[in-house]
Write an enzyme that holds these catalytic residues in place. Structure first.
Site, mmCIF file in Angstrom:
data_model
loop_
_atom_site.group_PDB
_atom_site.id
_atom_site.type_symbol
_atom_site.label_atom_id
_atom_site.label_comp_id
_atom_site.label_asym_id
_atom_site.label_seq_id
_atom_site.Cartn_x
_atom_site.Cartn_y
_atom_site.Cartn_z
ATOM 1 N N HIS A 132 -19.694 -66.736 -54.593
ATOM 2 C CA HIS A 132 -18.227 -66.700 -54.570
ATOM 3 C C HIS A 132 -17.698 -66.974 -53.163
ATOM 4 C CE1 HIS A 132 -18.690 -64.732 -58.494
ATOM 5 N NE2 HIS A 132 -17.435 -65.052 -58.716
ATOM 6 N N LYS A 136 -13.870 -62.559 -51.470
ATOM 7 C CA LYS A 136 -14.045 -61.694 -52.642
ATOM 8 C C LYS A 136 -14.440 -60.301 -52.181
ATOM 9 C CE LYS A 136 -16.457 -61.396 -57.103
ATOM 10 N NZ LYS A 136 -15.250 -61.059 -57.865
HETATM 11 N N1 LIG Z 1 -11.489 -62.235 -64.701
HETATM 12 C C1 LIG Z 1 -11.561 -63.416 -64.091
HETATM 13 O O1 LIG Z 1 -11.731 -64.486 -64.739
HETATM 14 C C2 LIG Z 1 -11.407 -63.473 -62.602
HETATM 15 C C3 LIG Z 1 -11.417 -64.690 -61.921
HETATM 16 C C4 LIG Z 1 -11.234 -64.682 -60.536
HETATM 17 C C5 LIG Z 1 -11.011 -63.486 -59.876
HETATM 18 N N2 LIG Z 1 -11.025 -62.315 -60.579
HETATM 19 C C6 LIG Z 1 -10.735 -61.016 -59.942
HETATM 20 O O2 LIG Z 1 -9.326 -60.931 -59.763
HETATM 21 C C7 LIG Z 1 -9.057 -60.020 -58.675
HETATM 22 C C8 LIG Z 1 -8.080 -60.684 -57.698
HETATM 23 O O3 LIG Z 1 -8.733 -61.784 -57.076
HETATM 24 P P1 LIG Z 1 -7.955 -62.725 -56.031
HETATM 25 O O4 LIG Z 1 -8.957 -63.674 -55.528
HETATM 26 O O5 LIG Z 1 -6.686 -63.203 -56.636
HETATM 27 O O6 LIG Z 1 -7.635 -61.627 -54.898
HETATM 28 P P2 LIG Z 1 -6.454 -61.687 -53.803
HETATM 29 O O7 LIG Z 1 -6.887 -60.755 -52.711
HETATM 30 O O8 LIG Z 1 -6.119 -63.102 -53.461
HETATM 31 O O9 LIG Z 1 -5.181 -61.075 -54.570
HETATM 32 C C9 LIG Z 1 -5.017 -59.712 -54.864
HETATM 33 C C10 LIG Z 1 -3.544 -59.404 -54.763
HETATM 34 O O10 LIG Z 1 -3.314 -58.071 -55.260
HETATM 35 C C11 LIG Z 1 -2.275 -57.541 -54.484
HETATM 36 N N3 LIG Z 1 -2.188 -56.080 -54.667
HETATM 37 C C12 LIG Z 1 -2.852 -55.112 -54.003
HETATM 38 N N4 LIG Z 1 -2.413 -53.894 -54.430
HETATM 39 C C13 LIG Z 1 -1.460 -54.132 -55.363
HETATM 40 C C14 LIG Z 1 -0.599 -53.303 -56.137
HETATM 41 N N5 LIG Z 1 -0.642 -51.955 -56.026
HETATM 42 N N6 LIG Z 1 0.261 -53.885 -57.007
HETATM 43 C C15 LIG Z 1 0.338 -55.216 -57.110
HETATM 44 N N7 LIG Z 1 -0.421 -56.070 -56.385
HETATM 45 C C16 LIG Z 1 -1.308 -55.519 -55.521
HETATM 46 C C17 LIG Z 1 -2.595 -57.979 -53.058
HETATM 47 O O11 LIG Z 1 -1.447 -57.866 -52.212
HETATM 48 C C18 LIG Z 1 -3.007 -59.439 -53.312
HETATM 49 O O12 LIG Z 1 -1.883 -60.306 -53.228
HETATM 50 C C19 LIG Z 1 -10.416 -59.675 -58.071
HETATM 51 O O13 LIG Z 1 -10.836 -58.424 -58.604
HETATM 52 C C20 LIG Z 1 -11.320 -60.792 -58.565
HETATM 53 O O14 LIG Z 1 -12.675 -60.416 -58.657
HETATM 54 C C21 LIG Z 1 -11.213 -62.297 -61.908
#
Ligand SMILES: NC(=O)c1ccc[n+]([C@@H]2O[C@H](COP(=O)([O-])OP(=O)(O)OC[C@H]3O[C@@H](n4cnc5c(N)ncnc54)[C@H](O)[C@@H]3O)[C@@H](O)[C@H]2O)c1
Length: 221
Positions: A132, A136
């Protein structure tokens, strides 16, 4: 056709922004709130917009807390956030709204997990390499943990190796070994749009789940 009102938590993040674009572009959905501390918006504000569904791509502790708050308000939740145990939400099975959780919303990744589970019945050993982007926060990935659990009845604890490098998005190899041969099953998400058909499907289906929480996109296919 009625419009599904959608709020997105983590809306300023990599996945959240992509989800907001996908929801805004879907004819049967309306994006009613973007929740993120980076946007100075709270879940309470979003819930006051009366969404039908909250989509959460945040961080593990936040995802669990957001889900509890949304479900208590009668709002269905689609969780993409990884790094927590879905069992933490099992006490909400009789709640007044449903929960859908998928460690990976890409159809190719779901197929990769199913092929790996099938191969585990015939090959002697396996190891998983998940790769990744280097921002991450969790390791191993939710997809790798889910793949290992789908193979565990046949192969016990399957070792997982995590690689974090710039330039990567989301990738996984499951390598099987047996006498005189190996088998490699690999999936690559080269762009976050790979997850969007699965996310939109979950938004459309979460209100009618037979069981809640439901885990895994394969349950909707
Ligand atoms: N299920 C899937 O298919 C899939 C695919 C990719 C990523 N993911 C997961 O998705 C999650 C996010 O990944 P990302 O790369 O977008 O991360 P990222 O760090 O870019 O985004 C996370 C966001 O959450 C926000 N956040 C933090 N606390 C919060 C709150 N209390 N309320 C609202 N927002 C809040 C942060 O400010 C940030 O903007 C991770 O856990 C990742 O592993 C899942």
């Amino acid at each position: 056709m009625s419009t599904i009102r959608v709020a997105v938590a983590g809306a300023a993040g990599r996945m959240g922004q992509t989800v907001c674009d996908a929801v805004a572009g879907a004819d049967d959905m309306e994006l009613v709130a973007r929740v993120d501390p980076a946007l100075d918006t709270t879940l309470a504000q979003a819930l006051s917009e009366r969404p039908d569904v909250l989509v959460d791509f945040t961080v593990p502790t936040t995802a669990v807390a957001n889900t509890r708050e949304a479900v208590a308000a009668g709002v269905h939740v689609v969780i993409g956030t990884t790094g927590f145990d879905p069992g933490e939400l099992s006490d909400l099975s009789d709640a007044k709204a449903n929960i859908f959780i998928a460690p990976n919303f890409a159809i190719g990744a779901v197929l990769m997990m199913q092929f790996a589970a099938a191969a585990a019945r015939h090959m002697r050993k396996a190891e998983i390499i998940e790769l990744h982007h280097d921002s991450k926060v969790d390791a191993p990935s939710g997809t790798a943990a889910r793949t290992a659990s789908l193979m565990s009845d046949e192969l016990g604890d399957v070792p997982i190796h995590s690689v974090r490098l710039p330039g990567l998005v989301a990738h996984q190899e499951v390598i099987f070994g047996d006498v005189g041969q190996t088998l490699t099953i690999r999936h690559d998400s080269t762009d976050r749009t790979s997850f969007m058909p699965g996310v939109l499907l979950a938004i459309r289906r979460v209100s009618a789940l037979a069981e809640s929480p439901t885990v895994g996109l394969e349950q909707l296919l």
